[in-house]
Write an enzyme that holds these catalytic residues in place. Sequence first.
Site, PDB file in Angstrom:
ATOM      1  N   GLY A  39       0.770  -1.234   0.000  1.00  0.00           N
ATOM      2  CA  GLY A  39       0.000   0.000   0.000  1.00  0.00           C
ATOM      3  C   GLY A  39       0.797   1.278   0.000  1.00  0.00           C
ATOM      4  O   GLY A  39       0.219   2.358   0.137  1.00  0.00           O
TER       5      GLY A  39
ATOM      6  N   THR B  59       3.845  -0.404  -6.889  1.00  0.00           N
ATOM      7  CA  THR B  59       3.400  -0.767  -8.236  1.00  0.00           C
ATOM      8  C   THR B  59       3.019   0.457  -9.052  1.00  0.00           C
ATOM      9  O   THR B  59       3.415   0.597 -10.222  1.00  0.00           O
ATOM     10  CB  THR B  59       2.207  -1.734  -8.146  1.00  0.00           C
ATOM     11  OG1 THR B  59       2.582  -2.874  -7.365  1.00  0.00           O
ATOM     12  CG2 THR B  59       1.775  -2.180  -9.520  1.00  0.00           C
TER      13      THR B  59
ATOM     14  N   SER C   5      15.074  -8.843  18.095  1.00  0.00           N
ATOM     15  CA  SER C   5      14.907  -7.454  18.515  1.00  0.00           C
ATOM     16  C   SER C   5      13.952  -7.277  19.689  1.00  0.00           C
ATOM     17  O   SER C   5      13.787  -6.168  20.180  1.00  0.00           O
ATOM     18  CB  SER C   5      14.416  -6.606  17.328  1.00  0.00           C
ATOM     19  OG  SER C   5      13.174  -7.078  16.865  1.00  0.00           O
TER      20      SER C   5
ATOM     21  N   LYS D 290      10.063   0.861  12.466  1.00  0.00           N
ATOM     22  CA  LYS D 290       9.606   0.714  13.852  1.00  0.00           C
ATOM     23  C   LYS D 290       9.242   2.069  14.458  1.00  0.00           C
ATOM     24  O   LYS D 290       8.249   2.182  15.191  1.00  0.00           O
ATOM     25  CB  LYS D 290      10.691   0.027  14.680  1.00  0.00           C
ATOM     26  CG  LYS D 290      10.913  -1.423  14.293  1.00  0.00           C
ATOM     27  CD  LYS D 290      12.056  -2.057  15.051  1.00  0.00           C
ATOM     28  CE  LYS D 290      12.237  -3.516  14.652  1.00  0.00           C
ATOM     29  NZ  LYS D 290      13.379  -4.156  15.319  1.00  0.00           N
TER      30      LYS D 290
END
Length: 806
Positions: free
Chosen positions: A375, A379, A704, A747
Amino acid sequence: MASTSTPLTLPVLPLDDEVVLPGMVVPLDLKDTEVRAAVEAARAAATGAGKPQVLLVPRVDGSYAAAGTLATVEQVGRLADGPDTVGQPAALVRAVRRVRIGVGTAGPGAALWVETTPFRESSVGTPVAGRAAELVKEYKALSTQWLRRRGAWQIVDRVAQIEGVGELADNIGYAPFVTAEQKLKVLLEADQVARLEYALTLLRDHLAEEEVNDTIRKDVEEGVAKQQKEFLLRRQLEAVRKELAELNGDPADEEGDYRARVEAADLPEKVREAALKEVDKLERASRDGAQSPEGSWIRTWLDTVLELPWNERTEDTYDIAGARAVLDADHAGLADVKDRIVEYLAVRKRRADQGLGLIGGRRGGAVLALVGPPGVGKTSLGESVARAMGRKFVRVALGGVRDEAEIRGHRRTYVGALPGRLVRAIKEAGSMNPVVLLDEIDKVGSDYRGDPAAALLEVLDPAQNHTFRDHYLEVELDLSDVVFLATANVLEAIPEPLLDRMELVRLDGYTEDEKVVIARDHLLPRQLEKAGLGGEQVTVGEPALRRLAGEYTREAGVRNLERSIARVLRKLAAQAELGERELPAAIGADDLRALIGRPHHVPEAAQEPAERRTAVPGVATGLAVTGAGGDVLYIEASLADAETGGTGLTLTGQLGDVMKESAHIALSFLRSRGAELELPATSLRDRGVHLHVPAGAVPKDGPSAGITMTTALASLLSGRKVRTDVAMTGEVSLTGRVLPIGGVKQKLLAADRAGVTTVIIPKRNEADLDDVPAEVLERLTVHPVSDVRDVLKLALEPADILVAAA
């Protein structure tokens, strides 16, 4: 003649690689020394009116079988039939019964004499009943079927009259399809029912094989007849067309003249030579008049070669500022990709100005890998890049491709052979320098048909793709001027050799401000048009768009944001048609709940204290990266009494091996440093520790979460809650060192979306903050740390707050 139970001394007549079963009558060639010696010895030993008897013994690889067949010599003379055997001396023998071979003995003549003992066979009652009767019935039916196929009608009645089970089984010896080894097995089988069952198996298998062969032969004959018919009809059609053309005075059809088309086409020299060779083959096949599938293959290949744009190229747009304006107009953000395309155009412009179109036989293409969550516009970015450069655009979907031939093409000899997707993309684009989008390259798989990712190594290597060979074309195709844009969601899913050939550009998601801009300038106008609402009929303010982006959706891209806008507009259109709302209408942030319900994502810090995930000790907020971008990750810890919950560490939540190791490291660190950290770590020895990472249905792995697990356990032991506004990421070592991790930008964007204001990261990841948007860093307080003790000081609420609350 002696009784069947009386031992006999008989001359041995060896049979090399042949077995004669009881009841069979066979001729034997007397030119063979051993055969002649056995027959003469038998005749010399015969007394009275009895017929000479011999022992037929199978001999395989020089070794005699343990049993043989007692046979009588019916006649000695010369053969009367056969083109090569007429007049040859021969003996006609009739096999009578099975006997077992004993020790050798002396006898007249030059033959080998042996003592024989009766062959004990199982008895079958009379009349035959039960299983044996079923076998007899089936054997006769199948034997009749097989004999009728060969026209042996006179033998059918003889087989039908056989009543004995063993005698019927021995009849298989006449079958030419039974091997010597199989006949020997029948000879040595003492159980008559088992013998007939084995013979029936041989007959049944042969009939099944014959049926398959008959089907294949019939299909081949039908196919040949169809080809001949098609060939004759085509030749007649060609003759009719030729006559009509001559009557009308029309010239020959130039489209059908492949030689003229090849010579007129502007093909590269090597391609032209290969095409003319194929034209020669086609003309020879036409002159010979033979109908061959090769003619169809050659025509299809020539059509493909002639349709490719071998020397067609579009001129690049060297208006660098204009190209940047096109990219900015189509997409908000994505500065890294835009900068790379502008740099590429600038270099192309300078090469063109200096006449450096070719360097070492290679042109100046590019291979970029756009990696990011769904999203974010990977593309759609391909079309914008092609428009900015003034090039043709073609998309190649690679998701789920498992056949290597999809990339390199099929060999021409295969039925329905096609060139690979790259050749078809060039053909579709109509130029040799398009922008080719290789969509979902991380979803390429492999199976018994090969590995498509391995076939892409040559395509995406700028040092090799100027001589790319498709298996179908088998001529060199220059792909060095193509701009390849490969898209992927998960970087780790791309094979390392393939990733090494591409320039990596990360698209780590949008900030909330960027989402608002995208929604205002791109998503809202598009959805207004789809909903049939003009811009003057409905206006959606920025506060409403911001709430949609922040509270109704929480994603790295904007797909769900666009769906939410579409829901709002559909609701407005329906209300307008039902007369429930007057247009034009202006939608504000407070109107959203009445239209599409309550928000789904409320920031953790905005919730009531009792509703927060970290409202109790033992829960810490971590940060993770998935294929859908960054996300927050809650880690929960609890202690159980030894009497009820046992001891040891329990891990749940579909954790991978690396994440499980991080939990063990965190627990070991707290056990060894409990006194130093003022934690009651001794209780960990006698109580069970349970770590859980929601959501349990989603697999998770990676190191992590190490400091997050350590903080959750420390919070549980100390009774101090973890601060609501703090999230953390980092690997922990046994000595308490905080080690670097990946995906810092993703993150931090996830933390900002979730409403977190304080983030703890490893000290060695501090350089990665340069990639984080400035507006995100303004809203976040980032603490780079190198020791887990610093993490606990920053993340846990002070102890005096707990005392005051108590």
